[in-house]
Design a protein around this motif. Structure first.
Motif, PDB file in Angstrom:
ATOM      1  N   ASN A   1       9.811 -22.181  -5.974  1.00  0.00           N
ATOM      2  CA  ASN A   1       9.042 -22.830  -7.035  1.00  0.00           C
ATOM      3  C   ASN A   1       9.982 -23.309  -8.140  1.00  0.00           C
ATOM      4  O   ASN A   1      10.045 -22.722  -9.222  1.00  0.00           O
ATOM      5  CB  ASN A   1       8.016 -21.812  -7.577  1.00  0.00           C
ATOM      6  CG  ASN A   1       6.998 -22.458  -8.493  1.00  0.00           C
ATOM      7  OD1 ASN A   1       7.122 -23.636  -8.845  1.00  0.00           O
ATOM      8  ND2 ASN A   1       5.998 -21.698  -8.906  1.00  0.00           N
TER       9      ASN A   1
ATOM     10  N   ALA B   1      -0.236 -13.621  -7.087  1.00  0.00           N
ATOM     11  CA  ALA B   1      -0.054 -14.971  -7.653  1.00  0.00           C
ATOM     12  C   ALA B   1      -0.814 -16.011  -6.811  1.00  0.00           C
ATOM     13  O   ALA B   1      -1.416 -16.944  -7.364  1.00  0.00           O
ATOM     14  CB  ALA B   1       1.435 -15.316  -7.712  1.00  0.00           C
ATOM     15  N   ARG B   2      -0.780 -15.832  -5.496  1.00  0.00           N
ATOM     16  CA  ARG B   2      -1.500 -16.761  -4.603  1.00  0.00           C
ATOM     17  C   ARG B   2      -3.004 -16.709  -4.887  1.00  0.00           C
ATOM     18  O   ARG B   2      -3.678 -17.743  -4.974  1.00  0.00           O
ATOM     19  CB  ARG B   2      -1.221 -16.368  -3.149  1.00  0.00           C
ATOM     20  CG  ARG B   2      -2.022 -17.135  -2.137  1.00  0.00           C
ATOM     21  CD  ARG B   2      -1.683 -16.667  -0.735  1.00  0.00           C
ATOM     22  NE  ARG B   2      -0.543 -17.422  -0.219  1.00  0.00           N
ATOM     23  CZ  ARG B   2       0.089 -17.134   0.921  1.00  0.00           C
ATOM     24  NH1 ARG B   2      -0.294 -16.079   1.622  1.00  0.00           N
ATOM     25  NH2 ARG B   2       1.079 -17.874   1.339  1.00  0.00           N
TER      26      ARG B   2
ATOM     27  N   SER C   1      -3.812 -18.449  -8.121  1.00  0.00           N
ATOM     28  CA  SER C   1      -3.781 -19.918  -8.062  1.00  0.00           C
ATOM     29  C   SER C   1      -5.069 -20.463  -7.428  1.00  0.00           C
ATOM     30  O   SER C   1      -5.548 -21.532  -7.801  1.00  0.00           O
ATOM     31  CB  SER C   1      -2.535 -20.416  -7.320  1.00  0.00           C
ATOM     32  OG  SER C   1      -2.707 -20.279  -5.940  1.00  0.00           O
TER      33      SER C   1
ATOM     34  N   ALA D   1      -7.610 -20.428 -10.183  1.00  0.00           N
ATOM     35  CA  ALA D   1      -7.323 -21.500 -11.141  1.00  0.00           C
ATOM     36  C   ALA D   1      -7.770 -22.855 -10.566  1.00  0.00           C
ATOM     37  O   ALA D   1      -8.364 -23.681 -11.272  1.00  0.00           O
ATOM     38  CB  ALA D   1      -5.833 -21.529 -11.462  1.00  0.00           C
ATOM     39  N   LYS D   2      -7.473 -23.056  -9.283  1.00  0.00           N
ATOM     40  CA  LYS D   2      -7.839 -24.314  -8.611  1.00  0.00           C
ATOM     41  C   LYS D   2      -9.356 -24.531  -8.661  1.00  0.00           C
ATOM     42  O   LYS D   2      -9.841 -25.643  -8.876  1.00  0.00           O
ATOM     43  CB  LYS D   2      -7.377 -24.245  -7.150  1.00  0.00           C
ATOM     44  CG  LYS D   2      -7.014 -25.572  -6.537  1.00  0.00           C
ATOM     45  CD  LYS D   2      -6.468 -25.314  -5.142  1.00  0.00           C
ATOM     46  CE  LYS D   2      -5.696 -26.519  -4.634  1.00  0.00           C
ATOM     47  NZ  LYS D   2      -5.109 -26.206  -3.321  1.00  0.00           N
TER      48      LYS D   2
ATOM     49  N   THR E   1      -7.429  -9.809  -7.118  1.00  0.00           N
ATOM     50  CA  THR E   1      -6.450  -9.950  -8.227  1.00  0.00           C
ATOM     51  C   THR E   1      -6.545  -8.762  -9.179  1.00  0.00           C
ATOM     52  O   THR E   1      -5.528  -8.248  -9.633  1.00  0.00           O
ATOM     53  CB  THR E   1      -6.668 -11.255  -9.045  1.00  0.00           C
ATOM     54  OG1 THR E   1      -7.942 -11.215  -9.689  1.00  0.00           O
ATOM     55  CG2 THR E   1      -6.557 -12.489  -8.189  1.00  0.00           C
TER      56      THR E   1
ATOM     57  N   ASP F   1       1.242 -14.240 -12.850  1.00  0.00           N
ATOM     58  CA  ASP F   1       0.175 -15.139 -12.385  1.00  0.00           C
ATOM     59  C   ASP F   1       0.727 -16.254 -11.512  1.00  0.00           C
ATOM     60  O   ASP F   1       0.015 -16.804 -10.676  1.00  0.00           O
ATOM     61  CB  ASP F   1      -0.563 -15.750 -13.586  1.00  0.00           C
ATOM     62  CG  ASP F   1      -1.419 -14.713 -14.295  1.00  0.00           C
ATOM     63  OD1 ASP F   1      -1.549 -13.587 -13.750  1.00  0.00           O
ATOM     64  OD2 ASP F   1      -1.952 -15.002 -15.376  1.00  0.00           O
ATOM     65  N   LYS F   2       1.992 -16.606 -11.751  1.00  0.00           N
ATOM     66  CA  LYS F   2       2.638 -17.658 -10.943  1.00  0.00           C
ATOM     67  C   LYS F   2       4.010 -17.168 -10.522  1.00  0.00           C
ATOM     68  O   LYS F   2       4.694 -16.499 -11.280  1.00  0.00           O
ATOM     69  CB  LYS F   2       2.799 -18.946 -11.763  1.00  0.00           C
ATOM     70  CG  LYS F   2       1.490 -19.635 -12.098  1.00  0.00           C
ATOM     71  CD  LYS F   2       1.743 -20.872 -12.952  1.00  0.00           C
ATOM     72  CE  LYS F   2       0.415 -21.519 -13.364  1.00  0.00           C
ATOM     73  NZ  LYS F   2       0.625 -22.589 -14.332  1.00  0.00           N
TER      74      LYS F   2
END
Length: 563
Positions: A401, A455-456, A459, A462-463, A545, A561-562
């Motif tokens: 990343n 983290a996955r 995401s 978030a998406k 999570t 988180d990422k």
């Protein structure tokens, strides 16, 4: 309620004349294959009572049991296999996590009782090596786990800050040291002086006498000796704190060996009053033959007290100060005999609270199969290992990343976390071999693997811009989500087991299993597909999570988180 409780209640309602609820619970089994249901009950135990074949009993029970909590109850020979109603269980489990969030699995079992945890305890003027990692991170994690079940942990760093080595250090510093050198590199310079002293003392025996004289001055409160001792201690603590800051471990007390120096006279007086001291070849001992233990040596023939005297003073001080519910000593396996003697002497003195003291032993870390020792060349500095782990994490994150915003901070959380996780995922009594390459990997049973799963999942949320709603009922009934739900459902039991056994590896293993189950779910399910179960799937991801983050927190780690 977990699945076993639900099944136990359904069976007990039918057999209450013949078996207690606890007996039913103890008979239940977890089937090895999901094809055989979620919980199995063997009917053998009822054969004597009903005077029938177990197969027949199983078939008759299946007819009588209230099946509303189950998708089906299958009779396979003498076994009753219960398949839980996935939709009902999922709904209950997800509702609990959405409502309780990171407090899911909390309990008030400890009743806010104080629990001193004796942990870490490095020696002043010596570097913190990989050998100190275990006591530090196991003790820290046990503190978080006990807090979750309602205790009040008190982390104590019982520093090795007393003894004849300080006489040696003072002599070495006065003869060959400089203030500037100590300030620049406190631990390295003090260690160099200490080694220097030993080399020169082999040639010049009078140095040992000088060292004893200076330590005597220190014991008697001499101003110069005390000032130098305090300075060595302060400079060492600055170095130690760099490492504790990297590990994010903090202490409630730094009372080390020196603190108990004036408290041992009272201990010896108490032993004398209770007529427990006996003379043996000029030394004073307490006979422990009632406990099948060797005598405890309390005072040597020259009047010097020993470790056990100091530890007795510490135990009595901690009981008076904290009135502890239990007191833990996170100290290597090799000290177990010492703690048996310590408890036995306190019991002989009439202190029944000694039964609430527990030695929490652990195995060794080896490197390439060899024990880590502090002899020259064998010491593996913890700070160096942590820095290497951070560099390794940074390199892998840059590859995965490259545009990650807070790369430095995440690399630190992942690198340090990897080292801590690797220690804690091993049953604490086991020895294990440390290889950095194995530890900082994003695949396999590692800290980075669990952090990456978190983290996955973040995401995905978030998406979808998903926030769970407490008033909503989230129900799923597919096989893929069921494996994840069962691990979430068992979380309160998992926490209790970790607390009862003082075993952080129970939490680490849960986090690995949950991360693996989630990754499998993620690979086989279109989580963001637009259908009527999308919200429920996202609620499941949310629950994952919450639990992964909480698992990592209980181990003393972060969940970025990422990544």
């Amino acid at each position: 309620m977990n699945n076993k409780d639900i099944v136990s209640k359904a069976i007990f309602d039918v057999v209450k004349e013949d078996l207690s609820f606890e007996q039913v619970q103890q008979l239940l089994e977890n089937p090895k294959s999901a094809d055989h249901g979620d919980v199995a009950f063997p009917a053998f135990a009822l054969a004597k009572v009903y005077r029938k074949a177990p197969q027949q009993i199983a078939a008759e029970l299946a007819e009588k049991i209230d099946g509303s909590s189950f998708e089906k109850i299958e009779v396979v020979g003498p076994y009753l296999n219960f398949f839980m109603n996935k939709a009902v269980i999922t709904q209950n489990v997800l509702a609990s996590v959405v409502k309780e969030k990171n407090h899911f699995g909390d309990s008030s079992e400890g009743n806010n009782a104080n629990v001193p945890i004796d942990m870490s305890s490095p020696n002043i003027a010596k570097p913190i090596s990989m050998g100190h990692l275990r006591s530090t991170v196991i003790g820290n994690s046990i503190g978080f786990i006990l807090e979750k079940v309602g205790y009040n942990p008190i982390r104590i760093n019982h520093l090795g800050d007393w003894g004849t080595q300080f006489g040696k250090l003072i002599v070495a510093y006065k003869k060959w040291g400089s203030e500037e050198a100590v300030r620049n590199e406190p631990i390295n310079e003090l260690l160099r002086l200490y080694v220097d002293f030993h080399e020169k003392a082999e040639e010049d025996k009078s140095l040992e006498d000088e060292a004893r004289a200076w330590f005597k001055k220190l014991e008697d409160g001499d101003e110069e000796a005390t000032a130098l001792w305090q300075w060595f201690r302060d400079e060492s603590m600055k170095e130690f704190n760099k490492i504790y800051d990297m590990l994010e471990v903090s202490f409630d007390s730094l009372n080390g060996e020196a603190f108990y120096n004036d408290k041992m006279v009272e201990v010896v007086e108490m032993l004398e009053e209770k007529h427990l001291l006996k003379e043996d070849q000029g030394a004073e001992i307490v006979d422990l033959s009632n406990y099948d233990l060797n005598p405890a040596l309390i005072r040597k023939s020259d009047g010097a007290t020993l470790y056990i005297t100091r530890d007795m003073a510490a135990a009595i001080y901690r009981k008076r100060t904290y009135n502890f519910g239990k007191s833990l000593y996170v100290v290597g396996n090799e000290q177990s005999y010492h703690f048996k003697q310590l408890k036995a002497v306190l019991k002989e003195m009439g202190f029944d609270w000694a039964d609430d003291m527990y030695h929490i032993p652990f195995g060794l870390i080896t490197k390439d199969g060899k024990k880590l020792s502090t002899r020259k060349g064998k010491i593996v500095l913890l700070e160096e290992v942590l820095n290497e782990a951070i560099d390794s994490a940074k390199a892998q994150i840059s590859e995965k990343n490259p545009t990650l915003e807070n790369k430095e901070e995440v690399a630190k959380q992942v690198g340090v976390g990897a080292v801590v996780f690797h220690d804690l995922k091993n049953d604490r009594l086991n020895n294990f071999d440390f290889t950095l390459e194995e530890v900082v990997r994003f695949e396999g049973e590692t800290g980075p693997y669990v952090q990456y799963a978190h983290a996955r999942a973040m995401s995905l949320l978030a998406k979808a811009d998903f926030t769970p709603d407490e008033s909503h009922e989230y129900a799923l009934n597919d096989d893929e989500s069921w494996e994840v739900i069962k691990l979430i459902q068992r979380y309160p039991e998992t926490i209790k087991q970790a607390a009862d056994k003082y075993e952080p590896s129970v939490i680490a293993k849960h986090s690995i299993k949950l991360a693996q189950a989630f990754n499998k779910y993620y690979a086989n399910t279109k989580i963001l597909a637009e259908d009527e179960q999308k919200e429920a799937r996202l609620a499941l991801v949310y629950a994952v999570t919450v639990l992964l983050k909480e698992d990592l927190r209980l181990l003393g780690l972060h969940a970025p988180d990422k990544m």
